[in-house]
Design a protein around this motif. Structure first.
Motif, PDB file in Angstrom:
ATOM      1  N   ILE C 168       0.844  -1.203   0.000  1.00 43.29           N
ATOM      2  CA  ILE C 168       0.000   0.000   0.000  1.00 43.29           C
ATOM      3  C   ILE C 168       0.878   1.250   0.000  1.00 43.29           C
ATOM      4  O   ILE C 168       0.644   2.211  -0.742  1.00 43.29           O
ATOM      5  CB  ILE C 168      -0.938   0.001   1.231  1.00 43.29           C
ATOM      6  CG1 ILE C 168      -1.847  -1.227   1.197  1.00 43.29           C
ATOM      7  CG2 ILE C 168      -1.762   1.272   1.279  1.00 43.29           C
ATOM      8  CD1 ILE C 168      -2.702  -1.390   2.422  1.00 43.29           C
ATOM      9  N   ILE C 169       1.915   1.223   0.827  1.00 45.59           N
ATOM     10  CA  ILE C 169       2.786   2.392   0.921  1.00 45.59           C
ATOM     11  C   ILE C 169       3.571   2.579  -0.370  1.00 45.59           C
ATOM     12  O   ILE C 169       3.724   3.691  -0.865  1.00 45.59           O
ATOM     13  CB  ILE C 169       3.702   2.263   2.153  1.00 45.59           C
ATOM     14  CG1 ILE C 169       2.861   2.570   3.389  1.00 45.59           C
ATOM     15  CG2 ILE C 169       4.900   3.180   2.065  1.00 45.59           C
ATOM     16  CD1 ILE C 169       3.564   2.501   4.682  1.00 45.59           C
ATOM     17  N   PHE C 171       2.640   1.705  -3.366  1.00 43.47           N
ATOM     18  CA  PHE C 171       1.703   2.245  -4.351  1.00 43.47           C
ATOM     19  C   PHE C 171       1.491   3.736  -4.109  1.00 43.47           C
ATOM     20  O   PHE C 171       1.568   4.560  -5.032  1.00 43.47           O
ATOM     21  CB  PHE C 171       0.373   1.482  -4.260  1.00 43.47           C
ATOM     22  CG  PHE C 171      -0.788   2.194  -4.899  1.00 43.47           C
ATOM     23  CD1 PHE C 171      -0.904   2.248  -6.284  1.00 43.47           C
ATOM     24  CD2 PHE C 171      -1.757   2.809  -4.122  1.00 43.47           C
ATOM     25  CE1 PHE C 171      -1.971   2.910  -6.869  1.00 43.47           C
ATOM     26  CE2 PHE C 171      -2.823   3.464  -4.703  1.00 43.47           C
ATOM     27  CZ  PHE C 171      -2.926   3.517  -6.083  1.00 43.47           C
ATOM     28  N   SER C 172       1.246   4.117  -2.847  1.00 44.03           N
ATOM     29  CA  SER C 172       0.979   5.511  -2.524  1.00 44.03           C
ATOM     30  C   SER C 172       2.171   6.395  -2.872  1.00 44.03           C
ATOM     31  O   SER C 172       2.017   7.456  -3.479  1.00 44.03           O
ATOM     32  CB  SER C 172       0.664   5.668  -1.037  1.00 44.03           C
ATOM     33  OG  SER C 172      -0.273   4.733  -0.636  1.00 44.03           O
ATOM     34  N   VAL C 173       3.366   5.926  -2.479  1.00 43.32           N
ATOM     35  CA  VAL C 173       4.551   6.754  -2.697  1.00 43.32           C
ATOM     36  C   VAL C 173       4.837   6.893  -4.192  1.00 43.32           C
ATOM     37  O   VAL C 173       5.186   7.978  -4.664  1.00 43.32           O
ATOM     38  CB  VAL C 173       5.747   6.162  -1.929  1.00 43.32           C
ATOM     39  CG1 VAL C 173       7.033   6.848  -2.334  1.00 43.32           C
ATOM     40  CG2 VAL C 173       5.544   6.303  -0.441  1.00 43.32           C
ATOM     41  N   TRP C 175       2.631   6.832  -6.570  1.00 40.90           N
ATOM     42  CA  TRP C 175       1.593   7.724  -7.082  1.00 40.90           C
ATOM     43  C   TRP C 175       1.933   9.166  -6.754  1.00 40.90           C
ATOM     44  O   TRP C 175       1.873  10.063  -7.587  1.00 40.90           O
ATOM     45  CB  TRP C 175       0.250   7.318  -6.454  1.00 40.90           C
ATOM     46  CG  TRP C 175      -0.922   8.052  -7.007  1.00 40.90           C
ATOM     47  CD1 TRP C 175      -1.662   7.695  -8.095  1.00 40.90           C
ATOM     48  CD2 TRP C 175      -1.479   9.249  -6.488  1.00 40.90           C
ATOM     49  NE1 TRP C 175      -2.653   8.607  -8.293  1.00 40.90           N
ATOM     50  CE2 TRP C 175      -2.563   9.579  -7.319  1.00 40.90           C
ATOM     51  CE3 TRP C 175      -1.180  10.083  -5.415  1.00 40.90           C
ATOM     52  CZ2 TRP C 175      -3.348  10.702  -7.107  1.00 40.90           C
ATOM     53  CZ3 TRP C 175      -1.958  11.198  -5.205  1.00 40.90           C
ATOM     54  CH2 TRP C 175      -3.021  11.500  -6.043  1.00 40.90           C
ATOM     55  N   TRP C 176       2.338   9.369  -5.504  1.00 36.46           N
ATOM     56  CA  TRP C 176       2.695  10.700  -5.015  1.00 36.46           C
ATOM     57  C   TRP C 176       3.890  11.235  -5.788  1.00 36.46           C
ATOM     58  O   TRP C 176       3.954  12.401  -6.160  1.00 36.46           O
ATOM     59  CB  TRP C 176       3.014  10.564  -3.525  1.00 36.46           C
ATOM     60  CG  TRP C 176       3.688  11.716  -2.882  1.00 36.46           C
ATOM     61  CD1 TRP C 176       3.104  12.870  -2.453  1.00 36.46           C
ATOM     62  CD2 TRP C 176       5.077  11.820  -2.544  1.00 36.46           C
ATOM     63  NE1 TRP C 176       4.041  13.683  -1.875  1.00 36.46           N
ATOM     64  CE2 TRP C 176       5.261  13.062  -1.913  1.00 36.46           C
ATOM     65  CE3 TRP C 176       6.171  10.981  -2.706  1.00 36.46           C
ATOM     66  CZ2 TRP C 176       6.499  13.485  -1.455  1.00 36.46           C
ATOM     67  CZ3 TRP C 176       7.404  11.399  -2.253  1.00 36.46           C
ATOM     68  CH2 TRP C 176       7.563  12.645  -1.634  1.00 36.46           C
ATOM     69  N   LEU C 179       3.048  12.318  -9.230  1.00 38.05           N
ATOM     70  CA  LEU C 179       2.245  13.538  -9.155  1.00 38.05           C
ATOM     71  C   LEU C 179       3.142  14.760  -9.058  1.00 38.05           C
ATOM     72  O   LEU C 179       2.876  15.801  -9.656  1.00 38.05           O
ATOM     73  CB  LEU C 179       1.322  13.454  -7.941  1.00 38.05           C
ATOM     74  CG  LEU C 179       0.297  14.569  -7.758  1.00 38.05           C
ATOM     75  CD1 LEU C 179      -0.848  14.386  -8.729  1.00 38.05           C
ATOM     76  CD2 LEU C 179      -0.232  14.560  -6.337  1.00 38.05           C
TER      77      LEU C 179
END
Lengths: 234, 221, 246
Positions: C168-169, C171-173, C175-176, C179
């Motif tokens: 999860i982390i 994926f989030s990182v 994505w971030w 961005l």
């Protein structure tokens, strides 16, 4: 106190037993090879020196602490679901689980709703049994140590459960309250309930069997390999 | 279900009687947010640029501070023993406790966040996504925090340890929560980040109560 | 599996493996380090800086693998209550933290000449930094209880919570990162040639056997510590039991 028999009526009386129980705390074998058996209406007094595992055994019996070896049975069936077992018992420890911000009757009715269903008549009787009626509407933070302990004991009467596990229930109680507890235990047993008390005094259950935990303390120094044999037996 | 409602009602009643506890958390949220203009300067455009992130970070820290107490009191006064022995599924007990916590702190944080957003010059388009993101994200914060709070029961340095365990796990919520606000401010749809926040909440709701129960069981052993 | 649950059996196997693991680690370090740092060809783009990657990339792989090993051990401990599985998890954590720190330091040293700054919020570096905090949390929790056995279960649960959160982390990182920095130079974008693979694998092998050897030493000392604790506890208990009951 005619209401008491009525209060402590039990739903599933039967038997409660343990065979070959052992327990490890903090890397140390507290007791091993311990057996007990209790039938409807029976009482058991746990004795033994400090550190012999009275409190630990009560917590094992309640299903909070897992035993390192051995099994416990309810009505001759091995207990495998701790939640189902928990519904059969009430545990009173030196931690009274009282919320100072709630009133005496709010504290009590919370546990009543949690275990059973709200029943005001029953609540009043439980308060009365431990002489708490006149304190019912006071916040629990105003209670003395003895009154708090009586409030904790009153939990025994708000919802029926066949097995009572009491850890040093006489502490901080005056003579009148001790008598009240003794009466409650007597009524509970008369209705087919079972009581296990860890206590230095015999005042509450004069005719109960005694289990001396000092006899089950491992005599020799326990090495790692000995611990393993305990686990292998599991 | 009687266990769930009884516990929820009791915790809400306790929170109401001790409402200063919730207010303290809100006050912390406010003072921590107010520190930022002093740190980065009062220029409106700089504050507006970082407002979403600042609000999220301070909200996380405020929630964290209050989470320390979720199980500690019950653990210390013996209530936790009795709750484990309630005979009800322990995850259900956990959800009731977390819901009560969220209603008394998470919701309070959401309510004051627009006021704090004003002081940080958050652009107009950012308010709705901020509220929605907080609404979807704070339950996850409470659920994850409950796991940590249960794990540190009985440790020597509960609060600081809780922060070390839980803050890294908050990073996804922080990333998507802030992104929801920033997307809206820069004119992009914030549906994507909000959707992810919702997904995280569902995931947290399915997994965290089990982990918390396991942690509580070993705590009362 | 039950064979490994018994400490005596476990140590018999571990003691047999130990000389091989330690020996291979020494040999691979002795041969691998000079190849990685001196004799391998310089990269046409990165020059000699590429040598840092021979230390960095295997460390990143080890950091992640050890975390999974730790989680697997913790799961085995929680499900089957195998004390040895927990000992392996506990003994792995400091090694994992060390490899993560090594990975971060090498990454920063590589970043200075390549990016012109020691730290860039690159997705991989950021994920590794978060992984480092996971390790720190695990170590801190295991150490925070008075009763060592209490800490065991709590840290095992934490390791599992962490392993669920790793994807999860990441994926989030990622994505971030896309961005905020759509075009950053990634550590692995450079083309790998055969000349580069040799030192990479030599170092990965050296790290792995080093991990295995130290793991065995640590588990062994944990077992001894537990033995001493047990002996001490039973002495106290024996002393108490000898007192007359009240």
């Amino acid at each position: 106190m005619t209401g008491e028999t009525n209060l402590s009526q039990t739903t599933t009386a039967g038997s409660f037993s343990g065979a070959g129980l052992a327990c490890r705390r903090g890397g140390r074998l507290v007791f091993t090879g311990l057996n007990f058996k209790l039938t409807a209406g029976g009482a058991l007094v746990l004795r033994g020196p400090n550190g012999s595992g009275k409190t630990t055994l009560l917590r094992v019996m309640a299903g909070l602490t897992p035993s390192a070896a051995g099994t416990m049975s309810w009505n001759d069936k091995v207990i495998d679901d701790p939640d189902a077992h928990a519904r059969n018992l009430r545990l009173i420890t030196h931690l009274d689980a009282i919320k100072p911000a709630l009133t005496v009757s709010e504290n009590l009715s919370f546990w009543m709703t949690l275990w059973n269903k709200p029943d005001d008549q029953r609540l009043q009787k439980a308060l009365q049994a431990f002489d708490l009626s006149r304190l019912a509407s006071y916040p629990a933070r105003l209670l003395s140590a003895g009154q708090r302990h009586r409030l904790a004991l009153a939990r025994l009467l708000v919802a029926p459960a066949p097995l009572w596990l009491l850890d040093e229930p006489g502490n901080a109680l005056d003579t009148a309250s001790r008598d009240a507890l003794a009466r409650a235990i007597l009524a509970h047993r008369a209705a087919g309930g079972m009581v296990i008390v860890a206590s230095h005094e015999a005042t509450f259950v004069s005719d109960g069997e005694t289990l001396d935990l000092g006899l089950f303390t491992p005599k020799t120094v326990v090495h790692w390999s000995d611990d393993e044999s305990v686990e292998a037996a599991e | 279900m009687s266990v769930f409602s009884a516990l929820l009602a009791r915790d809400l009643r306790l929170a109401l009687r001790q409402s200063a506890d919730s207010l303290t958390v809100v006050a912390f949220f406010a003072i921590a947010t107010v520190l930022f203009p002093f740190g980065v300067g009062p220029e409106a455009n700089i504050l507006a640029r970082i407002s979403g992130g600042v609000l999220w970070v301070t909200a996380l820290l405020a929630a964290l501070l209050s989470l320390d107490r979720v199980f500690t009191v019950d653990y210390e006064d013996g209530t936790l023993d009795q709750l484990v022995l309630s005979g009800a599924p322990l995850p259900l007990v956990v959800i009731a406790k977390v819901l009560a916590h969220w209603l008394t702190t998470g919701l309070a944080l959401i309510i004051v966040s627009p006021l704090l957003a004003i002081t940080l010059h958050l652009p107009m388009e950012g308010y709705a996504p901020l509220l929605l993101a907080l609404f979807l994200g704070t339950p996850t914060v409470s659920l994850i925090g409950a796991v940590g709070a249960a794990l540190v029961l009985g440790t020597r340095r509960g609060g600081v340890l809780l922060a070390l365990l839980v803050l890294p796990l908050y990073i996804p919520v922080l990333i998507f929560g802030t992104a929801a606000v920033e997307s809206a401010v820069t004119g992009i749809s914030s549906d994507g980040p909000l959707l992810v926040l919702g997904g995280l909440a569902v995931l947290a709701l399915t997994l965290c109560p089990w982990a918390t129960s396991a942690a509580l069981r070993q705590a009362v052993e | 599996m039950h064979r490994f649950a018994n400490p005596t059996q476990f140590m018999r196997i571990a003691n047999a493996i130990f000389p091989w693991a330690a020996g291979l680690a020494v040999v691979l370090f002795v041969f691998g380090l000079p190849i990685a740092l001196i004799t391998s060809p310089a990269d046409y783009q990165q020059g000699d800086t590429v040598r840092i990657l021979y230390l960095h990339v295997p460390a990143a792989i080890m950091a992640e693998l050890i975390y999974y090993a730790m989680a697997a051990g913790s799961a085995a401990f929680l499900i089957w209550r195998h004390p040895m599985a927990n000992l392996v998890a506990k003994a792995s954590a400091p090694m994992g933290a060390m490899f993560t720190a090594l990975c971060l330091i090498c990454g920063m040293l590589w970043g200075e000449p390549m990016w012109g700054t020691f730290w860039v919020w690159d997705a991989r570096l950021t994920s590794t930094l978060i992984m480092f905090f996971f390790y720190l949390g695990y170590l801190a929790l295991g150490d925070a209880f008075e009763d060592p056995e209490r800490g065991d279960r709590a840290s095992a649960i934490l390791a599992l919570v962490g392993v669920v959160n790793v994807p999860i982390i990441k994926f989030s990182v990622n994505w971030w990162n896309t961005l905020h920095q759509p075009a950053s130079l990634s550590l692995t974008k450079s083309n790998m040639t055969g000349d580069m693979l040799l030192p990479l694998f030599l170092m990965l092998g050296a790290y792995s056997f080093f991990y295995l050897a130290v793991l065995i030493i640590r588990v062994r000392s944990e077992l001894l510590a537990a033995k001493i604790r047990n002996a001490r506890m039973s002495q106290i208990a024996g002393h108490e039991a000898a007192q007359p009951a009240e």
